[in-house]
Design a protein around this motif. Structure first.
Motif, short mmCIF file in Angstrom:
data_model
loop_
_atom_site.label_atom_id
_atom_site.label_comp_id
_atom_site.label_asym_id
_atom_site.label_seq_id
_atom_site.Cartn_x
_atom_site.Cartn_y
_atom_site.Cartn_z
N LEU A 1 0.82 -1.21 0.00
CA LEU A 1 0.00 0.00 0.00
C LEU A 1 0.86 1.27 0.00
N TYR A 2 1.84 1.30 0.89
CA TYR A 2 2.68 2.50 0.97
C TYR A 2 3.51 2.67 -0.31
N ALA A 3 4.13 1.57 -0.75
CA ALA A 3 4.97 1.66 -1.96
C ALA A 3 4.08 1.93 -3.17
N GLY A 4 2.92 1.30 -3.21
CA GLY A 4 2.01 1.50 -4.35
C GLY A 4 1.58 2.94 -4.45
N MET A 5 1.29 3.55 -3.32
CA MET A 5 0.89 4.97 -3.34
C MET A 5 2.08 5.84 -3.75
N ALA A 6 3.24 5.52 -3.18
CA ALA A 6 4.43 6.34 -3.47
C ALA A 6 4.89 6.21 -4.92
N CYS A 7 4.51 5.12 -5.58
CA CYS A 7 4.95 4.89 -6.96
C CYS A 7 3.84 5.14 -7.97
N GLY A 8 2.68 5.51 -7.53
CA GLY A 8 1.59 5.75 -8.46
C GLY A 8 1.11 4.50 -9.17
N ALA A 9 1.03 3.39 -8.43
CA ALA A 9 0.56 2.13 -9.05
C ALA A 9 -0.91 2.25 -9.43
N ILE A 10 -1.26 1.75 -10.59
CA ILE A 10 -2.65 1.79 -11.04
C ILE A 10 -3.52 0.89 -10.17
N SER A 11 -2.94 -0.22 -9.70
CA SER A 11 -3.66 -1.13 -8.81
C SER A 11 -2.72 -1.57 -7.70
N ILE A 12 -3.28 -1.64 -6.50
CA ILE A 12 -2.51 -2.11 -5.34
C ILE A 12 -3.30 -3.29 -4.77
N LEU A 13 -2.71 -4.45 -4.83
CA LEU A 13 -3.43 -5.66 -4.42
C LEU A 13 -2.85 -6.16 -3.10
N ILE B 1 -5.50 -2.15 7.57
CA ILE B 1 -4.92 -1.06 6.80
C ILE B 1 -5.86 0.15 6.84
N ASP B 2 -5.30 1.29 6.57
CA ASP B 2 -6.05 2.54 6.60
C ASP B 2 -6.94 2.62 5.36
N GLU B 3 -8.25 2.51 5.59
CA GLU B 3 -9.20 2.49 4.48
C GLU B 3 -9.14 3.78 3.66
N TYR B 4 -8.95 4.88 4.36
CA TYR B 4 -8.90 6.16 3.64
C TYR B 4 -7.70 6.18 2.68
N MET B 5 -6.57 5.67 3.17
CA MET B 5 -5.36 5.65 2.35
C MET B 5 -5.54 4.74 1.13
N TYR B 6 -6.16 3.59 1.40
CA TYR B 6 -6.41 2.62 0.34
C TYR B 6 -7.27 3.24 -0.77
N ARG B 7 -8.34 3.90 -0.37
CA ARG B 7 -9.25 4.55 -1.33
C ARG B 7 -8.53 5.69 -2.06
N ALA B 8 -7.79 6.48 -1.27
CA ALA B 8 -7.10 7.64 -1.85
C ALA B 8 -6.11 7.19 -2.92
N ALA B 9 -5.39 6.09 -2.64
CA ALA B 9 -4.41 5.59 -3.62
C ALA B 9 -5.10 5.26 -4.94
N TYR B 10 -6.28 4.67 -4.84
CA TYR B 10 -7.03 4.33 -6.06
C TYR B 10 -7.53 5.57 -6.78
N ASP B 11 -7.99 6.56 -5.99
CA ASP B 11 -8.54 7.77 -6.61
C ASP B 11 -7.51 8.53 -7.44
N ILE B 12 -6.26 8.51 -6.97
CA ILE B 12 -5.29 9.39 -7.63
C ILE B 12 -4.40 8.67 -8.64
N SER B 13 -4.42 7.34 -8.65
CA SER B 13 -3.58 6.62 -9.61
C SER B 13 -4.41 6.22 -10.83
N ILE B 14 -4.79 7.21 -11.58
CA ILE B 14 -5.59 6.92 -12.79
C ILE B 14 -5.02 7.66 -13.97
#
Ligand code: ADP
Length: 324
Positions: A182-194, A311-324
Motif C-alpha cells: 500500500l505504501y509503496a504502491g501509493m508512493a509509486c503511483g501504481a494503477i492497482s494495489i493488491l 490497513i487505513d481504508e482512507y489511504m487505500y481509497r485515496a491511492a485508487y482515486d489518484i492513480s488513474i
C-alpha cells in the motif's frame, strides 16, 4: 530498584529487518550508560538455549547504526515454542545472571518474551519486522526502509515500462499484511494495489482501470501486489491477455529485507531500544514498546498480542482515486 546494577540481555529473533542494529546499539549504550551490564544473545532464542552469549561493551556496537541486518544474527527456534524450551531458556538466564531481556522481533518473538516473563525473567518486546503487521504499534523496525527499497526499484521499473509501453507487475513482501504494497504502491503511483486484506476482483480492480486510463492517454502501468494475494505470474499473464499490453512480473524478494536503514528507522529504533532499557531498569517486564501517534508507548504483551490492526481504508481509497 533502578539504582541496582542489572544484567540485561538483548536478542533479535524471527525475520531480520533493517534498523534492528540501531535498536541493539541503543539497548547496549543506554544500559551501559546507566551502569548496567549487557549481554548480547546471538541467533535469537536458539542462541539463548545454546549459550551463544557475548559480553557487550560500548565499542561492541560501533559502526552498526547505518547497517542493515542484525549484528547479533537472528534465527527461528521451534524448541522455544515448547514449555521445556522456555524452561531451559529461563535456566540459562539464571545461570548467566541475566535479569531481563530485550527481545527485538515480531509477534512470534513476543510470545517467547511473554513465556519467559511468566517464568520469572522480565522481557520487553521491541517491534522488528518489515511487514509492519504488529498491531500494538503503528510502525515496526524495517518497514520504512523496505518501502523505500521497493520505491527505488519500482522507479527503475517504471523507466523501462515507459520506454516499452509495458505493464510492470511488482510482487512485494507481505503474506498476511499489505502495508508495504500500500505504501509503496501509493508512493509509486501504481494503477492497482493488491493486498491480502482486501480480496480483489481482476476485472474491476485491474483490467477495467487499465482500459479506462488507456483511453486518457496512459501507456505504461505499475501494478503492485503483496505476495499474499496469490499467483502473481498468473495475474501478469491475465493482464497481458485481457488488455493486450505486454506485462512483465518482477518479484522483489529478499532485497526488501536488506539495505541501509532510513533515518526514520534509526530514530524510532533508537528510541524504542532506549525505552526498553528504561522499563527493565524499573523491574517492569512482560511489556512491548511501540509507536502510536508518533509517540513511544508500552503495553502488556498479552494485551498487545490480542490487538488487531487493519490497513487505513482512507489511504487505500485515496491511492485508487489518484492513480488513474
Ligand atoms: P516473528 O518474531 O518475526 O513473528 P516467528 O513467528 O518466526 O517470527 O517467531 C520467532 C521465534 O519466536 C520462533 O522461532 C520461536 O523461537 C519464538 N516463538 C514463536 N512463537 C512462539 C510461541 N508461541 N511461544 C514461544 N516462542 C515462540
Amino acid at each position: 530498584m533502578s539504582q541496582e546494577r542489572k544484567t540485561i540481555g538483548v536478542l533479535t529473533s524471527g525475520g531480520d529487518a533493517p534498523g534492528m542494529n540501531a535498536a541493539i546499539r541503543a539497548v547496549v549504550r543506554a544500559a551501559l550508560t546507566k551502569g548496567h551490564r549487557v549481554l548480547g544473545i546471538r541467533r535469537g532464542f536458539a542462541g539463548l538455549l545454546g549459550g551463544d552469549i557475548v559480553e557487550m561493551q560500548l565499542r561492541s556496537v560501533c559502526d552498526i547504526l547505518q547497517r542493515g541486518g542484525t549484528a547479533l544474527y537472528t534465527a527461528r527456534c521451534e524448541e522455544f515454542k515448547t514449555a521445556e524450551g522456555v524452561r531451559r531458556g529461563i535456566e540459562v538466564c539464571k545461570k548467566t545472571g541475566i535479569d531481563g531481556v530485550v527481545v527485538i522481533g515480531g509477534d512470534g518473538s513476543y510470545r517467547g518474551a511473554r513465556d519467559m516473563s511468566n517464568g520469572g525473567i522480565p522481557c520487553i518486546g521491541v517491534p522488528g519486522t518489515i511487514d509492519n503487521d504488529i498491531a500494538s504499534t503503528e510502525y515496526s523496525i524495517g518497514f520504512d526502509t523496505a518501502v523505500n527499497t521497493v520505491v527505488q526499484n519500482v522507479d527503475r521499473l517504471r523507466d523501462t515500462s515507459q520506454s516499452h509501453d509495458r505493464c510492470s507487475v511488482v510482487e512485494v513482501m507481505g503474506r498476511n499484511a499489505g502495508y508495504i504494497a500500500l505504501y509503496a504502491g501509493m508512493a509509486c503511483g501504481a494503477i492497482s494495489i493488491l493486498i491480502p486484506e482486501r480480496p480483489y476482483d481482476l476485472e474491476r480492480d485491474v483490467i477495467s482501470r487499465m482500459k479506462a486510463t488507456l483511453k486518457t492517454g496512459k501507456q505504461h502501468f505499475i501494478v503492485v501486489a503483496a505476495e499474499g494475494v496469490g499467483d502473481t505470474k498468473a495475474l501478469t499473464q491475465a493482464i497481458q491477455e485481457k488488455t493486450g499490453i505486454e506485462a512483465r512480473l518482477t518479484v522483489l524478494g529478499h532485497v526488501q529485507r536488506g539495505g541501509t536503514p532510513t533515518a526514520m528507522e534509526r530514530v524510532y529504533a533508537s528510541l524504542m531500544g532506549h525505552y526498553a532499557v528504561d522499563l527493565l531498569e524499573r523491574d517492569i517486564g512482560n511489556r512491548v514498546v511501540g509507536i502510536q501517534n508518533g509517540k513511544l508507548v508500552d503495553y502488556d504483551i498479552n494485551d498487545a498480542l490480542k490487538m488487531k490492526k487493519d490497513i487505513d481504508e482512507y489511504m487505500y481509497r485515496a491511492a485508487y482515486d489518484i492513480s488513474i
